[in-house]
Design a protein around this motif. Structure first.
Motif, PDB file in Angstrom:
ATOM      1  N   GLU A 202      70.073  -3.423 -69.143  1.00 16.30           N
ATOM      2  CA  GLU A 202      69.232  -2.237 -69.187  1.00 16.30           C
ATOM      3  C   GLU A 202      70.011  -1.016 -68.716  1.00 16.30           C
ATOM      4  O   GLU A 202      70.761  -1.080 -67.737  1.00 16.30           O
ATOM      5  CB  GLU A 202      68.008  -2.448 -68.281  1.00 16.30           C
ATOM      6  N   MET A 260      52.782  -0.968 -70.284  1.00 20.00           N
ATOM      7  CA  MET A 260      54.108  -0.498 -70.667  1.00 20.00           C
ATOM      8  C   MET A 260      54.166  -0.073 -72.136  1.00 20.00           C
ATOM      9  O   MET A 260      55.088   0.644 -72.530  1.00 20.00           O
ATOM     10  CB  MET A 260      55.151  -1.603 -70.440  1.00 20.00           C
ATOM     11  N   ASN A 261      53.230  -0.528 -72.944  1.00 21.57           N
ATOM     12  CA  ASN A 261      53.267  -0.130 -74.353  1.00 21.57           C
ATOM     13  C   ASN A 261      52.010   0.622 -74.804  1.00 21.57           C
ATOM     14  O   ASN A 261      51.907   0.988 -75.979  1.00 21.57           O
ATOM     15  CB  ASN A 261      53.527  -1.336 -75.269  1.00 21.57           C
ATOM     16  N   PHE A 278      54.933   5.257 -71.640  1.00 21.97           N
ATOM     17  CA  PHE A 278      55.384   3.887 -71.863  1.00 21.97           C
ATOM     18  C   PHE A 278      56.150   3.411 -70.634  1.00 21.97           C
ATOM     19  O   PHE A 278      55.740   3.633 -69.512  1.00 21.97           O
ATOM     20  CB  PHE A 278      56.215   3.769 -73.147  1.00 21.97           C
ATOM     21  N   ASP A 279      57.268   2.790 -70.824  1.00 21.62           N
ATOM     22  CA  ASP A 279      58.025   2.115 -69.776  1.00 21.62           C
ATOM     23  C   ASP A 279      58.756   3.129 -68.893  1.00 21.62           C
ATOM     24  O   ASP A 279      59.534   3.941 -69.393  1.00 21.62           O
ATOM     25  CB  ASP A 279      59.033   1.193 -70.470  1.00 21.62           C
ATOM     26  N   GLU A 281      61.324   2.875 -67.160  1.00 23.26           N
ATOM     27  CA  GLU A 281      62.779   2.757 -67.265  1.00 23.26           C
ATOM     28  C   GLU A 281      63.349   3.571 -68.424  1.00 23.26           C
ATOM     29  O   GLU A 281      64.561   3.722 -68.546  1.00 23.26           O
ATOM     30  CB  GLU A 281      63.192   1.289 -67.413  1.00 23.26           C
ATOM     31  N   THR A 340      57.847  -5.100 -73.365  1.00 24.51           N
ATOM     32  CA  THR A 340      58.177  -3.781 -72.828  1.00 24.51           C
ATOM     33  C   THR A 340      59.244  -3.120 -73.681  1.00 24.51           C
ATOM     34  O   THR A 340      60.199  -3.753 -74.129  1.00 24.51           O
ATOM     35  CB  THR A 340      58.685  -3.882 -71.378  1.00 24.51           C
ATOM     36  N   SER A 342      61.579  -0.887 -72.954  1.00 26.42           N
ATOM     37  CA  SER A 342      62.951  -0.755 -72.466  1.00 26.42           C
ATOM     38  C   SER A 342      63.760  -2.006 -72.783  1.00 26.42           C
ATOM     39  O   SER A 342      64.910  -1.925 -73.216  1.00 26.42           O
ATOM     40  CB  SER A 342      62.965  -0.467 -70.956  1.00 26.42           C
ATOM     41  N   ASN A 343      63.164  -3.180 -72.583  1.00 27.49           N
ATOM     42  CA  ASN A 343      63.879  -4.416 -72.899  1.00 27.49           C
ATOM     43  C   ASN A 343      64.157  -4.536 -74.388  1.00 27.49           C
ATOM     44  O   ASN A 343      65.250  -4.955 -74.797  1.00 27.49           O
ATOM     45  CB  ASN A 343      63.084  -5.632 -72.424  1.00 27.49           C
TER      46      ASN A 343
END
Length: 382
Positions: A202, A260-261, A278-279, A281, A340, A342-343
């Motif tokens: 990440e 997160m979404n 959203f996320d 990160e 998520t 970011s992942n």
């Protein structure tokens, strides 16, 4: 725009400062050596943006985060509390609940910080990766010294002052061979509310030691052993990965999506007042496919107007397409709600993707292990 598809905003993640006093090997943040600071003069505008929008809800948590929030003085959070109380007094009188949280490495916590946390009623999350040999392999100061001793000093200060906290432990390959040591450390140190964040690919951390089938097998064995030790002792440790699934099973609940979404369930704001959803990160991350994930700056753009920008439309379109893939392909969808962003981005280069290494560690393996252990319990009981 159908506002029913958005929010409500339940969490605002504020990057109080980019500066961190540690240099953890797995950190995803690019500017942790710089002292960017969120100007509290922006707080009234931030709250105005939230409450002028159709996305606000009855409970708002402010999370001070990234890099190390306690590198700012106690007076910063005293002033932040005053700003929050002044700007939201009428709302709170009408029943809106607003609270503050802080995520810290605990190395700077002393009696003064404990008093500050108490008087401002801040809920605390502590990052601790386990016993010294595991923790210090990755969580070090820039001079190379480990941070475990000072983190534990901070934890004991919280305990001495009767301040409850939860812990996040980043699991790296060093921890997987030591489930008993991890369990006994947490149990014996009175760290009884824990979440495992498996090391991820990440941001600026481009590679993870936890990728591959061998690591996944190790993690299954780690969780099995952790469950059994915990069970033997009467479950003194509440492990987030198991408790969330147990709660959904007990009430017959499954997720259709997650915070997160779902746009504007979370609002993230950096030190300069740039915001994203959203996320968290994804905040202020610049990418080839999407550019900056930021939607705009609080000074220039309302949250509602941000949903009309091309940047938001592309993010939402790809996020929804990725969720649709997950829904159609994955038997675990009800336990994660579509993963998520970011992942998905860091592993696949797009939000329009489904399974990730991260989702196998965060959802699939814990669900498998939990159901396996419940079946064993049932068979033994009968």
């Amino acid at each position: 725009m159908n506002s029913a598809d958005y929010g409500p905003i339940g969490l605002v993640v504020i990057q109080a400062t980019s500066l961190c006093n540690l240099d953890c090997s797995y950190c995803y943040l690019p500017d942790r050596q710089k002292r960017h600071q969120f100007d509290l003069n922006q707080m009234p505008l931030l709250l105005q943006r939230i409450y002028e929008s159709p996305f606000w809800g009855p409970h708002l948590s402010i999370l001070w985060h990234a890099g190390e929030p306690l590198t700012l003085p106690c007076s910063y959070y005293d002033e932040a509390t005053k700003c929050l109380e002044k700007a939201t007094a009428e709302l709170q009188q009408q029943g809106v609940v607003i609270d503050q949280h802080i995520q810290t490495n605990a190395t700077l916590i002393n009696d003064q910080w404990a008093a500050c946390i108490k008087r401002n009623q801040i809920e605390v999350g502590v990052s601790i990766d386990g016993p010294e040999c595991i923790h210090d392999s990755h969580r070090r100061f820039r001079n190379g010294n480990g941070s475990h001793r000072l983190t534990m000093r901070g934890i004991r200060t919280l305990q001495d002052h009767g301040i409850p906290f939860h812990a996040i432990a980043v699991l790296t390959h060093e921890a997987l061979d030591q489930p008993d040591e991890m369990y006994e450390f947490l149990r014996d140190e009175g760290i009884h509310h824990v979440g495992f964040n498996v090391e991820e690919q990440e941001g600026v951390h481009a590679h993870s030691s936890m990728q591959g089938l061998r690591r996944e097998k190790q993690y299954r064995e780690f969780l099995r052993r952790f469950w059994r030790r915990n069970q033997r002792d009467g479950f003194p440790i509440k492990l987030r990965e198991f408790d969330q699934v147990l709660e959904m099973i007990s009430v017959g609940q499954r997720l259709r999506q997650n915070e997160m979404n779902r746009p504007y369930s979370i609002l993230s704001v950096d030190a300069a007042g740039n915001f994203s959803t959203f996320d968290p990160e994804l905040l202020s991350v610049e990418t080839e496919r999407y550019g900056l994930f930021n939607l705009g700056n609080l000074r220039d753009l309302s949250l509602e107007d941000a949903t009309q920008t091309e940047a938001f439309r592309q993010l939402q379109q790809d996020m929804n397409a990725g969720m649709a893939q997950c829904r159609s392909q994955c038997d675990y969808y009800g336990f994660c709600g579509g993963g998520t962003g970011s992942n998905k981005y860091w592993e696949h280069g797009t939000l329009n993707a489904s399974e990730t290494c991260a989702c196998r560690f965060s959802t699939k393996i814990p669900v498998d292990v939990l159901l396996e252990q419940l079946e064993e319990q049932s068979a033994t009981a009968s």
